[in-house]
Design an enzyme around this catalytic site. Structure first.
Site, PDB file in Angstrom:
ATOM      1  N   HIS A 200       0.797  -1.226   0.000  1.00  0.00           N
ATOM      2  CA  HIS A 200       0.000   0.000   0.000  1.00  0.00           C
ATOM      3  C   HIS A 200       0.831   1.279   0.000  1.00  0.00           C
ATOM      4  CE1 HIS A 200      -3.171  -2.900   0.736  1.00  0.00           C
ATOM      5  NE2 HIS A 200      -3.854  -2.062   0.005  1.00  0.00           N
ATOM      6  N   GLU A 444     -11.732 -10.971  -5.107  1.00  0.00           N
ATOM      7  CA  GLU A 444     -10.293 -10.967  -4.797  1.00  0.00           C
ATOM      8  C   GLU A 444      -9.882 -12.175  -3.963  1.00  0.00           C
ATOM      9  OE1 GLU A 444      -9.246  -7.363  -2.693  1.00  0.00           O
ATOM     10  OE2 GLU A 444     -11.117  -7.358  -1.571  1.00  0.00           O
ATOM     11  N   ASN A 467      -4.725  -7.452  -6.958  1.00  0.00           N
ATOM     12  CA  ASN A 467      -3.613  -7.475  -5.993  1.00  0.00           C
ATOM     13  C   ASN A 467      -3.769  -8.650  -5.032  1.00  0.00           C
ATOM     14  OD1 ASN A 467      -3.067  -5.044  -7.177  1.00  0.00           O
ATOM     15  ND2 ASN A 467      -3.839  -3.798  -5.491  1.00  0.00           N
ATOM     16  N   ASP A 468      -4.960  -8.733  -4.456  1.00  0.00           N
ATOM     17  CA  ASP A 468      -5.198  -9.832  -3.520  1.00  0.00           C
ATOM     18  C   ASP A 468      -5.478 -11.141  -4.249  1.00  0.00           C
ATOM     19  OD1 ASP A 468      -4.862  -8.927  -0.846  1.00  0.00           O
ATOM     20  OD2 ASP A 468      -6.580  -7.600  -1.158  1.00  0.00           O
ATOM     21  N   CYS A 515      -9.761  -3.279 -10.497  1.00  0.00           N
ATOM     22  CA  CYS A 515      -9.258  -2.115  -9.760  1.00  0.00           C
ATOM     23  C   CYS A 515      -7.929  -2.406  -9.062  1.00  0.00           C
ATOM     24  CB  CYS A 515     -10.296  -1.594  -8.768  1.00  0.00           C
ATOM     25  SG  CYS A 515     -10.689  -2.780  -7.474  1.00  0.00           S
TER      26      CYS A 515
END
Ligand code: PEP
Ligand code: MG
Length: 603
Positions: A200, A444, A467-468, A515
């Site tokens: 992050h 995710e 991402n996850d 996203c």
């Protein structure tokens, strides 16, 4: 060039390119709260001096906190400033101070070590108390202890929130709460020992347009505040004490890259339509309310992901419904009629609420732990405050709600039931909200991907959090630099999973966006579009490069690329195919790929 740097040897360190751009500046080594303080024996004859040093640090800390309190009172409000009274009270705590001195007298170790030990004991004791108010005090003690330690270690003037002058921040790691508070006007570049492209801190660096390199192992221990460095966020290099010829070469590279960027920016007012006439929706990801300005600046068609947890991260207490309603309304109103997808709290994982350890006890596997919707469904009071605040904002523009970390249809139904309760409460009170507000789910977690047919029946849209999703699908911790090279978005498992999600969404006639960071990578965008993704949401500064690529390609070619990639076995070969597709269409010299020049591709 600064005179002293010419005398020092140039050292080049390879890391992972995380945020594009080139920075040059003097280092500020940031020492995080949980970094061990040095421990050493103090000459018994100097005991009085050591205690005087402690007293001085307490006085300086008191002055600093009073100053911040006054500023907050003046600029934000008296209620928000109250927290600093609690901090001042910690400094007055005779038990804490007395115990530190006794520890020093008993052990003879330096005062930082003694204070750190006593403060840790207090923090632990408070965080275990069965009373929410007292539990929150643990966060106050941690904050204040951090400040006192910084003052003792002589780091007071340079904290991440208030850099004394423009610096390149070098740290072992930067937590999401640290990154949320980073001094945006003074951070020239960011370098971290650990981390990866989807951590992050890096996402924040990208939104700030600050060059960043991560995964440089022990660099924060090898540089000092007197060193000067170049941060090459394109190729993932950090050059310590660069020679004059290196500086000259980088001056040229920077000029060339800036030329490319200004051309991309010029083209950024054009619609994102492919050469064969297919419009692609480009949205923005934001973390903080003030980033709403970037959405217009970069010509996004709305916000596809508002990570609301950043409202909580730097706070010792949970923001109230009213405070959140103001924040959401500000964003929604300033963008209306563009849509704003507000994601409900995704705290936990690598984003615990630092000031509130009572709510987020330490876990050995935080990414698979008490995170996001799991937390919200257990703390429905906190969840409902947020849902009502979002609903209220929906009366002022186009709002969509999105839940993070949904694992299956049952969990989605539970979240929707809480939302229904909130709607009923607002109706009873006569508070306006958008009755047609759309509700979406992030995909995710692999279990959500595998059951996307079921989830699609229960919501209005999907947004894929790559991402996850990649982290869980490939079992690669997204913030672990040691295995960062194994985090491969072009892995066949990822492509097949994405295809399944898109197909199921479209079968149920709901749109699907991406996203995660993959959406802002122009090399991978054709693959996503070819798989049928309807919209892309990314950190705003990445939009120009993605728009440029969209306008330079045909959707029919992207579909062929995706089909071909789905038949391939090797992630590297698929990536090479994507890189070829990208460079055939972007002939601009120096066009950014986010990959290391000539070497192993970054992520
Ligand atoms: C994701 O996981 O891709 C995502 C967008 O959410 P976050 O990065 O906030 O976990
Ligand atoms: Mg996520």
């Amino acid at each position: 060039m600064p005179p002293e740097s010419s005398a020092k040897q140039e050292v080049i360190v390879q890391g992972i390119p995380a945020s594009q751009g080139i920075a040059y500046g003097q280092v500020f080594v940031y020492i995080q709260s949980n970094v061990e303080v040095p421990s050493y024996a103090v000459d018994p004859e100097k005991g009085i001096d050591e205690i005087a040093r402690f007293d001085r640090a307490l006085v300086i800390t008191r002055q600093q906190i009073s100053k911040i309190k006054n500023e907050v009172e003046k600029n934000i409000g008296p209620e928000e400033a109250l927290i600093f009274d609690a901090h001042l009270m910690v400094l007055e705590d005779q038990a804490l101070i007395g115990e530190t001195i006794r520890e020093f007298e008993g052990t003879g170790r330096n005062i930082e070590t003694c204070f750190n030990k006593v403060a840790a004991r207090y923090i632990q004791a408070f965080s275990e108390i069965d009373d929410e108010y007292l539990r929150e005090r643990a966060g106050d003690i941690r904050d204040v202890a951090q400040r006192v330690l910084q003052n003792l270690l002589g780091q007071a003037e340079n904290s991440l929130t208030r850099l004394a002058d423009k610096r390149v921040v070098v740290a072992n790691d930067i937590s999401p709460s640290d990154s949320a508070g980073i001094d945006r006007s003074a951070a020239l570049g960011i370098v971290t020992d650990s981390g990866s492209k989807t951590s992050h801190a890096v996402i924040v660096a990208r939104s700030m347009k600050v060059p960043a390199v991560v995964g440089v192992r022990d660099l924060s221990q090898r540089v000092q505040n007197s060193d000067w460095v170049i941060v090459d966020g394109y190729d993932g290099l950090v050059i310590i004490n660069p020679s004059e010829s290196t500086l000259f070469r980088y001056g040229k590279i920077r000029e060339q890259r800036e030329g490319v960027e200004s051309r991309l920016l010029e083209a950024n007012r054009q619609p994102a339509v492919t050469l064969d006439g297919v419009a692609v929706t480009l949205m923005a990801n934001i973390e903080k309310v003030d980033e709403v300005k970037l959405v217009r600046d970069y010509n996004a068609e709305g916000i596809g992901l508002f990570r609301t947890e950043y409202l909580y991260l730097n706070s010792a207490r949970v923001p109230s419904e009213a405070e959140q309603a103001v924040a959401y309304r500000t964003v929604v109103e300033s963008l209306a009629p563009l849509p704003v997808v507000i994601r409900t709290l995704d705290l936990g994982g690598d984003k615990p609420m630092a000031g509130n350890p009572g709510l987020f006890p330490k876990e050995s596997n935080p990414f698979m732990g008490f995170r996001a919707i799991r937390f919200c469904l257990e703390h429905t009071d906190i969840f409902k405050d947020q849902l009502r605040a979002i609903l209220m904002a929906s009366a002022h523009g186009k709002v969509r709600i999105m839940y993070p970390m949904i694992s299956g249809a049952e969990e989605l139904a539970r979240a929707n039931a809480v939302l229904d309760e909130c709607k009923a409460e607002l109706r009873t009170k006569g508070t306006a909200f958008d009755e047609k507000l759309e509700v979406g789910t992030m995909i995710e977690i692999p279990s959500a991907a595998a059951t996307s047919d079921l989830l699609a029946q229960e919501c209005d849209f999907f947004s894929i959090g790559t991402n996850d999703l990649i982290q869980y699908l490939l079992a690669i911790d997204r913030v672990n630099d040691r295995i960062a090279h194994l985090y491969e978005p072009t892995h066949p498992a990822v492509l097949r999973t994405l295809k399944n999600i898109v197909d199921e969404a479209h079968r149920a006639k709901i749109p699907v966006s991406v996203c995660g960071e993959m959406a802002g990578d122009p090399v991978l965008v054709p693959l996503l579009l070819g798989l049928g993704v309807d919209a892309l949401s990314m950190t705003p500064p990445l939009i120009p490069a993605v728009r440029y690529l969209v306008r330079a390609m045909k959707m029919a070619d992207a579909k062929k690329l995706a089909k071909e990639a789905l038949g391939m076995a090797s992630p590297k070969d698929i990536l090479t195919r994507c890189l070829d597709f990208y460079s055939e269409r972007t002939k601009m010299e120096g066009a950014p790929t986010g990959r290391r020049a000539g070497g192993r591709p970054g992520r």
